[in-house]
Structure formats: C-alpha cells, structure tokens
Motif scaffolding. Structure first.
Motif, PDB file in Angstrom:
ATOM      1  N   GLN A   1      35.745 -18.952  82.104  1.00 31.32           N
ATOM      2  CA  GLN A   1      34.794 -19.431  83.096  1.00 31.32           C
ATOM      3  C   GLN A   1      34.692 -20.938  82.933  1.00 31.32           C
ATOM      4  OE1 GLN A   1      31.194 -17.261  82.194  1.00 31.32           O
ATOM      5  NE2 GLN A   1      31.836 -15.450  83.348  1.00 31.32           N
ATOM      6  N   PHE A   2      34.989 -21.660  84.007  1.00 28.76           N
ATOM      7  CA  PHE A   2      34.968 -23.116  83.986  1.00 28.76           C
ATOM      8  C   PHE A   2      33.642 -23.596  84.583  1.00 28.76           C
ATOM      9  CE2 PHE A   2      39.433 -21.804  84.409  1.00 28.76           C
ATOM     10  CZ  PHE A   2      39.974 -22.405  83.287  1.00 28.76           C
ATOM     11  N   HIS A   3      32.760 -24.098  83.733  1.00 29.55           N
ATOM     12  CA  HIS A   3      31.439 -24.530  84.180  1.00 29.55           C
ATOM     13  C   HIS A   3      31.426 -26.003  84.571  1.00 29.55           C
ATOM     14  CE1 HIS A   3      30.337 -20.731  82.396  1.00 29.55           C
ATOM     15  NE2 HIS A   3      30.671 -21.148  81.188  1.00 29.55           N
ATOM     16  N   LYS A   4      32.176 -26.801  83.839  1.00 27.80           N
ATOM     17  CA  LYS A   4      32.163 -28.251  84.034  1.00 27.80           C
ATOM     18  C   LYS A   4      33.443 -28.794  83.411  1.00 27.80           C
ATOM     19  CE  LYS A   4      28.856 -32.075  83.285  1.00 27.80           C
ATOM     20  NZ  LYS A   4      29.798 -33.132  82.932  1.00 27.80           N
ATOM     21  N   PRO A   5      34.138 -29.723  84.069  1.00 28.45           N
ATOM     22  CA  PRO A   5      35.394 -30.213  83.490  1.00 28.45           C
ATOM     23  C   PRO A   5      35.166 -30.941  82.166  1.00 28.45           C
ATOM     24  CG  PRO A   5      35.254 -30.773  85.824  1.00 28.45           C
ATOM     25  CD  PRO A   5      33.901 -30.263  85.427  1.00 28.45           C
ATOM     26  N   LEU A   6      36.060 -30.692  81.204  1.00 31.00           N
ATOM     27  CA  LEU A   6      36.081 -31.485  79.978  1.00 31.00           C
ATOM     28  C   LEU A   6      36.690 -32.853  80.291  1.00 31.00           C
ATOM     29  CD1 LEU A   6      37.341 -28.683  77.596  1.00 31.00           C
ATOM     30  CD2 LEU A   6      35.174 -29.914  77.316  1.00 31.00           C
ATOM     31  N   VAL A   7      36.206 -33.872  79.591  1.00 32.50           N
ATOM     32  CA  VAL A   7      36.632 -35.239  79.855  1.00 32.50           C
ATOM     33  C   VAL A   7      37.478 -35.736  78.694  1.00 32.50           C
ATOM     34  CG1 VAL A   7      35.868 -37.607  80.262  1.00 32.50           C
ATOM     35  CG2 VAL A   7      34.620 -35.695  81.291  1.00 32.50           C
ATOM     36  N   ALA A   8      38.641 -36.290  79.002  1.00 34.34           N
ATOM     37  CA  ALA A   8      39.524 -36.835  77.971  1.00 34.34           C
ATOM     38  C   ALA A   8      38.885 -38.048  77.307  1.00 34.34           C
ATOM     39  CB  ALA A   8      40.860 -37.223  78.592  1.00 34.34           C
TER      40      ALA A   8
ATOM     41  N   GLU B   1      32.898 -20.960  73.167  1.00 30.77           N
ATOM     42  CA  GLU B   1      32.108 -21.767  74.096  1.00 30.77           C
ATOM     43  C   GLU B   1      32.350 -23.227  73.753  1.00 30.77           C
ATOM     44  OE1 GLU B   1      28.109 -20.360  73.672  1.00 30.77           O
ATOM     45  OE2 GLU B   1      28.413 -18.702  75.080  1.00 30.77           O
ATOM     46  N   VAL B   2      32.841 -23.983  74.733  1.00 28.92           N
ATOM     47  CA  VAL B   2      33.194 -25.378  74.520  1.00 28.92           C
ATOM     48  C   VAL B   2      32.201 -26.251  75.274  1.00 28.92           C
ATOM     49  CG1 VAL B   2      34.994 -27.125  74.705  1.00 28.92           C
ATOM     50  CG2 VAL B   2      35.618 -24.736  74.278  1.00 28.92           C
ATOM     51  N   SER B   3      31.592 -27.186  74.556  1.00 32.67           N
ATOM     52  CA  SER B   3      30.562 -28.055  75.126  1.00 32.67           C
ATOM     53  C   SER B   3      30.925 -29.515  74.919  1.00 32.67           C
ATOM     54  CB  SER B   3      29.200 -27.774  74.473  1.00 32.67           C
ATOM     55  OG  SER B   3      28.816 -26.430  74.638  1.00 32.67           O
ATOM     56  N   GLN B   4      30.395 -30.346  75.803  1.00 34.26           N
ATOM     57  CA  GLN B   4      30.593 -31.792  75.706  1.00 34.26           C
ATOM     58  C   GLN B   4      29.314 -32.464  76.202  1.00 34.26           C
ATOM     59  OE1 GLN B   4      33.887 -33.458  78.087  1.00 34.26           O
ATOM     60  NE2 GLN B   4      34.792 -34.170  76.178  1.00 34.26           N
ATOM     61  N   ASP B   5      28.794 -33.410  75.410  1.00 33.44           N
ATOM     62  CA  ASP B   5      27.533 -34.096  75.760  1.00 33.44           C
ATOM     63  C   ASP B   5      26.408 -33.100  76.012  1.00 33.44           C
ATOM     64  OD1 ASP B   5      28.730 -36.640  75.590  1.00 33.44           O
ATOM     65  OD2 ASP B   5      29.426 -36.520  77.660  1.00 33.44           O
ATOM     66  N   ASP B   6      26.355 -32.064  75.166  1.00 35.28           N
ATOM     67  CA  ASP B   6      25.303 -31.040  75.224  1.00 35.28           C
ATOM     68  C   ASP B   6      25.343 -30.197  76.499  1.00 35.28           C
ATOM     69  OD1 ASP B   6      24.217 -31.764  72.717  1.00 35.28           O
ATOM     70  OD2 ASP B   6      23.084 -33.386  73.645  1.00 35.28           O
ATOM     71  N   HIS B   7      26.457 -30.212  77.213  1.00 33.07           N
ATOM     72  CA  HIS B   7      26.622 -29.369  78.398  1.00 33.07           C
ATOM     73  C   HIS B   7      27.740 -28.364  78.148  1.00 33.07           C
ATOM     74  CE1 HIS B   7      23.963 -31.759  80.935  1.00 33.07           C
ATOM     75  NE2 HIS B   7      24.570 -32.858  80.501  1.00 33.07           N
ATOM     76  N   LEU B   8      27.474 -27.093  78.455  1.00 32.40           N
ATOM     77  CA  LEU B   8      28.502 -26.066  78.324  1.00 32.40           C
ATOM     78  C   LEU B   8      29.550 -26.283  79.406  1.00 32.40           C
ATOM     79  CD1 LEU B   8      29.508 -23.443  76.982  1.00 32.40           C
ATOM     80  CD2 LEU B   8      28.113 -22.176  78.635  1.00 32.40           C
ATOM     81  N   CYS B   9      30.785 -26.497  78.994  1.00 34.59           N
ATOM     82  CA  CYS B   9      31.882 -26.770  79.933  1.00 34.59           C
ATOM     83  C   CYS B   9      32.761 -25.559  80.188  1.00 34.59           C
ATOM     84  CB  CYS B   9      32.748 -27.915  79.398  1.00 34.59           C
ATOM     85  SG  CYS B   9      31.872 -29.495  79.222  1.00 34.59           S
ATOM     86  N   LEU B  10      32.877 -24.687  79.195  1.00 34.72           N
ATOM     87  CA  LEU B  10      33.881 -23.623  79.272  1.00 34.72           C
ATOM     88  C   LEU B  10      33.475 -22.453  78.396  1.00 34.72           C
ATOM     89  CD1 LEU B  10      36.913 -22.671  79.858  1.00 34.72           C
ATOM     90  CD2 LEU B  10      37.490 -23.877  77.760  1.00 34.72           C
ATOM     91  N   THR B  11      33.610 -21.243  78.929  1.00 36.40           N
ATOM     92  CA  THR B  11      33.481 -20.022  78.134  1.00 36.40           C
ATOM     93  C   THR B  11      34.810 -19.280  78.229  1.00 36.40           C
ATOM     94  OG1 THR B  11      31.121 -19.871  78.676  1.00 36.40           O
ATOM     95  CG2 THR B  11      32.168 -17.923  77.720  1.00 36.40           C
TER      96      THR B  11
ATOM     97  N   LEU C   1      37.954 -19.455  92.857  1.00 37.23           N
ATOM     98  CA  LEU C   1      37.645 -20.850  93.116  1.00 37.23           C
ATOM     99  C   LEU C   1      36.172 -21.157  92.906  1.00 37.23           C
ATOM    100  CD1 LEU C   1      39.610 -21.580  96.416  1.00 37.23           C
ATOM    101  CD2 LEU C   1      40.241 -22.183  94.091  1.00 37.23           C
ATOM    102  N   ARG C   2      35.903 -22.426  92.638  1.00 38.44           N
ATOM    103  CA  ARG C   2      34.513 -22.880  92.635  1.00 38.44           C
ATOM    104  C   ARG C   2      33.944 -22.804  94.054  1.00 38.44           C
ATOM    105  NH1 ARG C   2      35.058 -28.507  89.334  1.00 38.44           N
ATOM    106  NH2 ARG C   2      36.043 -27.670  87.462  1.00 38.44           N
TER     107      ARG C   2
END
Length: 266
Positions: free
Chosen positions: A81-88, A119-129, A263-264
């Motif tokens: 599940q893609f919640h928010k894109p991860l940023v390089a 569960e992958v998070s970035q800047d305290d936001h869940l990005c991916l499950t 799709l989103r």
C-alpha cells in the motif's frame, strides 16, 4: 510481538544505479520521489559470514523468521500500500514484524509459510505498508516430478518484452544486498536446488511490473503479486496487462507471476 527497527538514508546514487541496471536513461537525484518498490534497495541487514546459511541468506531462527527445518527459501509474493512517495536523499525508518508462521504439507512435501509486515516512514509520515510472503521447502529429490506450471493468459491489452542475463541478476542482488545463491551461483542453483539456471528474482519481476503499471496507469495506490513459476536468466519474458490485472508470461507460455495494480484516487 517482536519488532525490528531500521533507519536508512534513501541514497539517490543507489536508486540511480538500479535505473542504470534496468536500462533507464533518467537518473534520480536528491529530493526526487522514489519509484514504487525502490525501497528494496535500502534497509540492508549485513551479517557476518558465519551467520549465513548455506544459501547465502542470514540463518533463520534468530530474528523474525523461525527455523522450520526447511532449507529452500522463496519469495512467494506480497502486497503493498503506497500512502506517500518516499523521497530520495532523506532518512527513512522501517518497522518490521512477523504476522504469521505456519506449516503444512503440499504435493511436494512439507512447506513453511512466513508473512512479514513492514511499515516505512519518512518525516514521521507513514509512506508504505508492505506484506512479504515467504515459502520454505525441502531439498528436491531426483525422483521428484516437477509440477506442471500454469498457462498464462493471452488476452493482454498492453505488453512489454523483457530480457535477463547473469549480469543483471548479479547487479540486482548487489543493490538489494540479497545473498541468495540461486541468483548468481549457477552450480548451486542447478545442483543443490534443482533449477535449470539462475533464477530471476521474484522482486525484480514485481519491480518491472510496477514500473510498467505506473507508466501505463499513473501513480499506484496498491500492488499485489504472486509468483507461480520460476523464470531463468536465459529466458525472455513478457510483461502483460489487462485492466488492473497484470502477469508475467514465460517464453513457453507459462505463467511466472500474477499481479493486481490499483491506482490512487487523487
């Protein structure tokens, strides 16, 4: 429930290296969103040589994966599940747990099934499950009859031919820090685990399907996949799509993987 935590910087150079390995001209830079499934390049867990099993993977039984007494490992499938894109270029955190571990007997003998949730998070936001399904099996016997693989669909509306070789498999293993010898050690793959050649990584096939889906459909909300037959490094395959359904067809028409892309809504 035991939880493992890891932190890693989403190094753009590593993502750009995968783009190069796959033959893409574009190059990810710091600040760019990572394509779907590129998180597989990160969160390495290096082990000392004595902590590896015969197959090159970390020994089971000491972390989230129990020792079921079955030596052969396969990544059978997964769901994302893609919640928010991860940023390089920015740090990210991954929390991992074992959701289930069960045993049963199939047509080929005892099987062990393990499902991990990440569960992958970035800047305290869940990005991916992500749910990762692993299967463990016993060694093949010379008297074993190989199961007949399923036949793939032929009603695709979109398709893309993809080819593989030992160099691509080696580079993908290196970028994902995957020591599984079936992907680079031909003698081991053939003589110990009974394959006809080097095995194309299931996650690599899923990665190619996700990139194909995003090219055709736009940003993904969910993606699930299931491996059904191994593909060898000397084989050309066809990525196929019809609506939300996707699959990988081998050169002989067999089904190697099935998938579904959503799709989103935005």
């Amino acid at each position: 429930m035991t939880q493992e935590m890891q932190t890693d910087v989403m190094d753009p150079a590593r993502a750009a290296a995968l783009q190069a390995a796959l033959g893409f001209q574009e190059r990810i830079e710091a600040g760019d969103p990572l394509p779907p499934f590129f998180h597989q390049l990160y969160f390495w867990s290096p082990q000392l040589p004595e902590d590896l099993g015969r197959d090159g993977h970390p020994k089971v039984g000491g972390g989230l994966i129990p020792d079921m007494g079955l030596p052969r490992r396969m990544w059978a499938g997964g769901r994302l599940q893609f919640h928010k894109p991860l940023v390089a270029g920015s740090p990210a955190q991954r929390a991992s747990v074992q959701e289930s571990a069960t045993s049963k007997t199939g047509r080929t003998g005892p099987l062990g099934f393990v499902t991990l949730r990440h569960e992958v998070s970035q800047d305290d936001h869940l990005c991916l499950t992500e749910w990762q399904d692993l299967v463990y099996r016993q060694d093949p016997s010379k008297t074993d009859i190989k199961p007949t693989p399923p036949v793939a669909r032929t009603d695709e509306t979109d398709q893309r031919e993809v080819a593989f070789d030992s160099t691509l498999l080696f580079r993908y293993s290196a970028l994902t820090f995957n020591g599984h010898r079936i992907h680079y050690d031909l003698d081991y793959a053939r003589d110990v685990e009974g394959y006809d050649g080097l095995v194309v990584h299931g996650p690599l096939l899923a990665q190619l399907l996700m990139l194909f889906a995003e090219d055709l459909m736009g940003p993904l909300a969910e993606f699930s996949f299931r491996a059904s037959s191994p593909l060898m490094h000397f084989e050309t395959a066809t990525l196929c799509r019809n609506g939300q359904a996707m699959w990988v067809r081998g050169p002989d028409g067999r089904q190697c993987m099935t998938a579904e892309a959503l799709l989103r809504s935005e």
